[in-house]
Design a protein around this motif. Structure first.
Motif, short mmCIF file in Angstrom:
data_model
loop_
_atom_site.label_atom_id
_atom_site.label_comp_id
_atom_site.label_asym_id
_atom_site.label_seq_id
_atom_site.Cartn_x
_atom_site.Cartn_y
_atom_site.Cartn_z
N GLY A 158 42.90 16.71 -55.50
CA GLY A 158 43.67 16.12 -54.72
C GLY A 158 44.59 15.00 -55.16
N VAL A 159 44.84 15.04 -56.32
CA VAL A 159 45.77 14.21 -57.02
C VAL A 159 47.12 14.78 -57.35
CG1 VAL A 159 46.01 12.68 -59.10
CG2 VAL A 159 43.66 12.93 -58.23
N PRO A 160 48.13 14.26 -57.04
CA PRO A 160 49.60 14.92 -57.06
C PRO A 160 49.96 14.66 -58.65
CG PRO A 160 49.61 13.22 -55.02
CD PRO A 160 48.25 13.28 -55.86
N VAL A 161 50.79 15.75 -59.05
CA VAL A 161 51.07 15.39 -60.36
C VAL A 161 52.58 15.74 -60.65
CG1 VAL A 161 50.95 17.09 -62.68
CG2 VAL A 161 48.92 16.82 -61.22
N ALA A 162 52.87 14.78 -61.47
CA ALA A 162 54.53 14.93 -61.84
C ALA A 162 54.75 15.43 -63.33
CB ALA A 162 55.23 13.61 -61.54
N ILE A 163 55.19 16.57 -63.63
CA ILE A 163 55.34 16.78 -65.01
C ILE A 163 56.70 16.58 -65.47
CG2 ILE A 163 55.73 18.86 -66.47
CD1 ILE A 163 52.71 18.63 -65.76
N VAL A 164 56.71 15.66 -66.77
CA VAL A 164 57.99 15.30 -67.26
C VAL A 164 58.28 16.19 -68.62
CG1 VAL A 164 57.83 13.21 -66.14
CG2 VAL A 164 56.97 13.41 -68.45
N ARG A 165 59.59 16.91 -68.69
CA ARG A 165 59.79 17.85 -69.70
C ARG A 165 60.69 16.88 -70.50
NH1 ARG A 165 60.25 23.31 -66.24
NH2 ARG A 165 57.77 23.78 -65.99
N THR A 166 60.57 16.32 -71.70
CA THR A 166 61.29 15.45 -72.23
C THR A 166 62.08 16.32 -73.21
OG1 THR A 166 59.67 13.77 -72.05
CG2 THR A 166 61.21 13.54 -73.91
N GLY A 167 63.28 15.63 -73.34
CA GLY A 167 64.28 16.16 -74.38
C GLY A 167 64.08 15.33 -75.63
N VAL A 168 65.12 15.43 -76.61
CA VAL A 168 65.25 14.49 -77.88
C VAL A 168 65.23 13.14 -77.58
CG1 VAL A 168 66.49 14.39 -80.06
CG2 VAL A 168 66.03 16.64 -79.15
N VAL A 169 64.35 12.42 -77.95
CA VAL A 169 64.37 11.05 -77.21
C VAL A 169 65.23 10.06 -78.48
CG1 VAL A 169 63.18 8.74 -76.92
CG2 VAL A 169 62.33 10.98 -76.18
N ILE A 170 66.29 9.34 -78.28
CA ILE A 170 67.16 8.91 -78.95
C ILE A 170 66.73 7.24 -79.21
CG2 ILE A 170 69.56 8.06 -79.51
CD1 ILE A 170 69.04 10.98 -80.08
N HIS A 171 66.11 6.91 -80.32
CA HIS A 171 66.09 5.47 -80.44
C HIS A 171 65.70 5.18 -82.07
CE1 HIS A 171 64.47 1.25 -80.21
NE2 HIS A 171 65.19 1.09 -79.23
N THR A 238 50.72 25.23 -56.74
CA THR A 238 49.16 24.76 -57.00
C THR A 238 48.47 25.40 -55.92
OG1 THR A 238 49.57 22.96 -55.21
CG2 THR A 238 50.27 22.46 -57.54
N ALA A 239 47.14 25.33 -56.05
CA ALA A 239 46.25 26.08 -55.25
C ALA A 239 45.83 25.63 -54.19
CB ALA A 239 44.86 26.12 -56.28
N ASN A 240 46.52 24.37 -53.60
CA ASN A 240 46.22 23.74 -52.31
C ASN A 240 47.66 23.24 -51.94
OD1 ASN A 240 46.34 21.31 -53.88
ND2 ASN A 240 44.08 21.38 -54.09
N ASP A 241 47.60 22.15 -51.03
CA ASP A 241 48.68 21.61 -50.52
C ASP A 241 49.22 20.27 -51.31
OD1 ASP A 241 49.20 23.52 -48.62
OD2 ASP A 241 47.80 22.28 -47.08
N THR A 242 48.39 19.79 -52.39
CA THR A 242 48.27 18.61 -52.99
C THR A 242 49.83 18.92 -53.93
OG1 THR A 242 46.22 18.29 -53.21
CG2 THR A 242 47.72 17.16 -54.88
N PRO A 243 51.00 17.98 -53.76
CA PRO A 243 52.01 18.29 -54.31
C PRO A 243 52.04 18.13 -55.89
CG PRO A 243 52.21 15.94 -53.12
CD PRO A 243 50.66 16.79 -52.97
N ALA A 244 52.96 19.06 -56.55
CA ALA A 244 53.15 18.69 -57.88
C ALA A 244 54.61 19.04 -58.03
CB ALA A 244 52.49 19.84 -58.64
N VAL A 245 55.39 18.36 -58.91
CA VAL A 245 56.69 18.68 -59.13
C VAL A 245 56.90 18.36 -60.75
CG1 VAL A 245 57.53 17.66 -56.99
CG2 VAL A 245 57.13 15.97 -58.71
N VAL A 246 58.21 18.87 -61.22
CA VAL A 246 58.67 18.88 -62.54
C VAL A 246 59.87 18.19 -62.48
CG1 VAL A 246 59.76 21.10 -62.59
CG2 VAL A 246 58.82 19.82 -64.69
#
Length: 323
Positions: A158-171, A238-246
Motif C-alpha cells: 500500500g505504499v506509493p512509489v516514484a521511480i526516478v531515472r537519473t541522467g548524467v549528474v553534473i557537479h 502495479t498489482a493493485n490500485d496503489t499509485p506508482a509513477v516514473v
C-alpha cells in the motif's frame, strides 16, 4: 517529517539531505533524516541520524518518506561478470531490506522514492525519449529494470512509489564531471568518438530540487490524488490500485558529447583538441564503453508537466553556477 535514505552519504544523498534540511529550517518546520549504513561508525554530519541495516530489521520506527539511492557506480569499473553481479546486488539487497521493513511496519511510509537511471531505455541514439517511451534490451536496461521492478513491490504493502531515472549528474564533487576535471585541466580533454552521441544530463542542484519537488507534490493533500493530478503517461503498472509513477531526472536540453566537451573546455579555460576514438574506448572499457559511445536523448516530460522549473536548464548555466 522523518525521512530514511539508503545511500545517504553518497554524491546525491548527501546533497539532498543538506538542501531539504536547509529548506525546512527556513520554514521553521521539523525534519529528521536517517541514513542507512553498513558501518555506523562512518563519518557523518551531526544533524544526521545513522541506522544500520541490522537495526532496520528490528526497528519499530516510522518514516514519512523513504529515499532509496544505494548502489555501486555503474561507470566506476569495467563490466566483468563479477562486476555486473556486484552492480545488481548493491541495488537489490538494500531494496529488499527496505521492502521487508515496509511490509512489517504498522505505520507505512507515505512514499517510496527509488533510484534508477536513464539506462532503462537502452541505446536508442537521438530518438527523443519520455517516460512513456519503450526500451531496448541491454545490460543497463536489465540492471535498471530489475531494480525498478523490485522497488514497485512496495505498492503491495500500500505504499506509493516514484521511480526516478537519473541522467548524467553534473557537479565537480562527483559523477562524470569530477572524473574529467584532471585531464581537462591538463589540457588533454576532448570529445569521445565522433562526439555526435547525445548526452542527457542534469545539474546536481536540479536533481536535488526535482527530488524534493516530487516528494512535496506526492505528499500534498492526498498522495493518490496528487499522483493522478500530475501524471502524464508516466504511470507504472502495479498489482493493485496503489499509485506508482516514473520521472526522468534530466535537463530539458540534452547536448552532444562534442558540445559538452567544448562547454567544459570554455568553463575551465582549457583547449579541447584531443579525441578518444571509438575503437580505443571499446578496447579500454569493453562493454561499458556503450555509456560513452552510444547516446540517449531523454527528456523530463513528467517533471515539466508537473510544473517543475529548472534552475539550471542549460549546460552553460549548470557549469557557470557550480560552487
Amino acid at each position: 517529517m522523518n525521512i530514511l535514505i539508503s545511500g545517504g552519504s553518497g554524491f546525491l544523498g548527501s546533497a539532498f539531505s543538506n538542501e531539504i534540511l536547509k529548506r525546512y529550517q527556513q520554514m521553521d518546520r521539523e525534519l529528521h533524516i536517517t541514513w542507512l549504513t553498513r558501518d555506523k561508525t562512518q563519518q557523518h554530519p551531526t544533524h544526521i541520524n545513522m541506522m544500520t541495516y541490522d537495526e532496520l530489521a528490528a526497528s519499530d520506527k516510522s518514516f514519512n518518506v523513504i529515499l532509496n539511492l544505494a548502489g555501486a557506480g555503474i561507470a566506476d569499473a569495467r563490466w566483468s561478470d563479477a562486476r555486473k553481479e556486484q552492480l545488481l546486488a548493491s541495488r537489490m539487497k538494500p531494496t529488499e531490506s527496505l521492502l521487508a521493513f515496509i511490509a512489517r511496519s504498522s505505520i507505512k511510509p507515505k512514499l517510496l522514492v527509488s533510484g534508477s537511471a536513464i539506462g532503462w531505455y537502452g541505446t536508442q541514439g537521438d530518438k527523443p525519449l519520455t517516460e512513456s517511451s519503450g526500451f531496448e534490451i541491454d545490460f543497463a536496461h536489465k540492471l535498471c529494470d530489475g531494480w525498478e521492478q523490485l522497488a514497485l513491490k512496495a505498492t503491495e504493502s500500500g505504499v506509493p512509489v516514484a521511480i526516478v531515472r537519473t541522467g548524467v549528474v553534473i557537479h565537480p564533487e562527483g559523477g562524470m564531471l569530477s572524473k574529467l576535471l584532471t585531464p581537462f585541466k591538463m589540457g588533454v580533454g576532448g570529445q569521445l568518438g565522433d562526439g555526435k552521441q547525445i548526452m542527457s544530463w542534469v545539474s546536481r542542484d536540479d536533481w536535488v530540487g526535482a527530488a524534493i519537488f516530487i516528494i512535496e507534490k506526492h505528499l500534498a493533500n492526498n498522495t493518490e490524488q496528487a499522483a493522478k493530478a500530475i501524471t502524464n503517461n508516466n504511470t507504472l503498472k502495479t498489482a493493485n490500485d496503489t499509485p506508482a509513477v516514473v520521472y526522468n531526472l534530466t535537463s530539458p536540453n540534452p547536448v552532444t558529447n562534442h558540445t559538452f566537451t567544448k562547454n567544459v573546455g570554455v568553463w575551465l579555460h582549457r583547449p579541447t583538441f584531443f579525441t578518444l576514438p571509438e575503437f580505443l574506448l571499446k578496447l579500454m572499457f569493453g562493454e561499458m564503453s556503450t555509456l560513452l559511445i552510444d547516446g540517449q536523448k531523454v527528456l523530463p516530460q513528467a517533471l515539466l508537466n508537473a510544473g517543475y522549473e529548472f534552475k539550471q536548464p542549460t549546460l552553460k548555466q549548470a557549469l557557470a553556477e557550480q560552487k
